[in-house]
Design a protein around this motif. Structure first.
Motif, PDB file in Angstrom:
ATOM      1  N   PHE A   1     -10.586  10.078   2.955  1.00  0.00           N
ATOM      2  CA  PHE A   1     -11.695   9.003   2.266  1.00  0.00           C
ATOM      3  C   PHE A   1     -11.804   8.906   1.281  1.00  0.00           C
ATOM      4  O   PHE A   1     -11.585   6.969   1.049  1.00  0.00           O
ATOM      5  CB  PHE A   1     -12.839   9.898   3.095  1.00  0.00           C
ATOM      6  N   ALA A   2     -11.785   9.879   0.477  1.00  0.00           N
ATOM      7  CA  ALA A   2     -11.819   9.782  -1.734  1.00  0.00           C
ATOM      8  C   ALA A   2     -10.181   8.614  -1.854  1.00  0.00           C
ATOM      9  O   ALA A   2     -11.163   7.752  -2.423  1.00  0.00           O
ATOM     10  CB  ALA A   2     -11.951  10.900  -2.139  1.00  0.00           C
TER      11      ALA A   2
ATOM     12  N   LEU B   1     -10.234   0.954  -2.663  1.00  0.00           N
ATOM     13  CA  LEU B   1     -11.070   0.077  -1.855  1.00  0.00           C
ATOM     14  C   LEU B   1     -11.695  -0.684  -2.851  1.00  0.00           C
ATOM     15  O   LEU B   1     -11.670  -1.819  -3.391  1.00  0.00           O
ATOM     16  CB  LEU B   1     -11.840   0.217  -1.064  1.00  0.00           C
ATOM     17  N   ILE B   2     -11.297   0.195  -3.673  1.00  0.00           N
ATOM     18  CA  ILE B   2     -13.124  -0.507  -5.455  1.00  0.00           C
ATOM     19  C   ILE B   2     -11.560  -0.751  -6.697  1.00  0.00           C
ATOM     20  O   ILE B   2     -11.985  -2.040  -6.815  1.00  0.00           O
ATOM     21  CB  ILE B   2     -13.455   0.916  -6.234  1.00  0.00           C
ATOM     22  N   GLU B   3     -10.376   0.163  -6.196  1.00  0.00           N
ATOM     23  CA  GLU B   3      -9.571  -0.577  -7.124  1.00  0.00           C
ATOM     24  C   GLU B   3      -8.598  -1.707  -7.052  1.00  0.00           C
ATOM     25  O   GLU B   3      -9.013  -3.111  -7.755  1.00  0.00           O
ATOM     26  CB  GLU B   3      -8.311   0.848  -7.865  1.00  0.00           C
TER      27      GLU B   3
ATOM     28  N   VAL C   1      -4.729  -1.054   1.579  1.00  0.00           N
ATOM     29  CA  VAL C   1      -4.149   0.558   1.753  1.00  0.00           C
ATOM     30  C   VAL C   1      -5.467   1.759   2.040  1.00  0.00           C
ATOM     31  O   VAL C   1      -5.675   2.574   2.267  1.00  0.00           O
ATOM     32  CB  VAL C   1      -3.379   0.472   0.306  1.00  0.00           C
ATOM     33  N   GLY C   2      -6.791   0.395   1.406  1.00  0.00           N
ATOM     34  CA  GLY C   2      -7.671   1.098   1.275  1.00  0.00           C
ATOM     35  C   GLY C   2      -8.529   1.108   2.214  1.00  0.00           C
ATOM     36  O   GLY C   2      -9.102   2.650   2.863  1.00  0.00           O
TER      37      GLY C   2
ATOM     38  N   THR D   1      -9.709   3.919   7.644  1.00  0.00           N
ATOM     39  CA  THR D   1      -9.520   4.553   9.390  1.00  0.00           C
ATOM     40  C   THR D   1      -8.904   5.684   9.375  1.00  0.00           C
ATOM     41  O   THR D   1      -9.001   5.820  10.486  1.00  0.00           O
ATOM     42  CB  THR D   1      -8.600   3.300   8.953  1.00  0.00           C
ATOM     43  N   ILE D   2      -7.534   6.098   8.782  1.00  0.00           N
ATOM     44  CA  ILE D   2      -6.877   7.264   9.411  1.00  0.00           C
ATOM     45  C   ILE D   2      -8.019   8.271   8.995  1.00  0.00           C
ATOM     46  O   ILE D   2      -8.289   9.474   9.801  1.00  0.00           O
ATOM     47  CB  ILE D   2      -5.844   7.454   8.050  1.00  0.00           C
TER      48      ILE D   2
END
Length: 96
Positions: A49-50, A56-58, A63-64, A69-70
């Motif tokens: 999750f991290a 997502l932020i970068e 991929v985020g 999701t995983i």
């Protein structure tokens, strides 16, 4: 070095699985083994999750989303498994 790590990890995993499920093993040994397994699973889920949040932020949103999701899938499947095992254990206790 990789072979030594693999053998050591496999031996520890076998010990945890066999000791944690055997009713003959005292509770003061089974509970820490159970805690080790739970901490490992929680660590993997939180790590995924991290990592997804960092992506997502970068920059790489796809991929985020994949990592988040995983992580959510692992979380849902883990909760379902725990609830299933708990239901089975309650059924065994009622029979005795």
């Amino acid at each position: 070095m990789e072979i030594i790590f693999e053998i050591l990890f496999e031996a520890i995993a076998d010990l945890v699985v066999e000791g944690g499920t055997n009713k003959k093993v005292p509770k003061w040994i089974r509970y820490p083994l159970f805690a080790i397994v739970v901490l490992f699973v929680v660590g993997v889920i939180v790590g995924l999750f991290a990592m997804g949040m960092v992506f997502l932020i970068e920059s790489n949103i796809i991929v985020g989303i994949f990592f988040v999701t995983i992580a959510l899938l692992f979380l849902v499947l883990s909760v379902r498994k725990v609830l299933k095992l708990r239901k089975e254990n309650k059924g065994e206790k009622n029979e005795q």
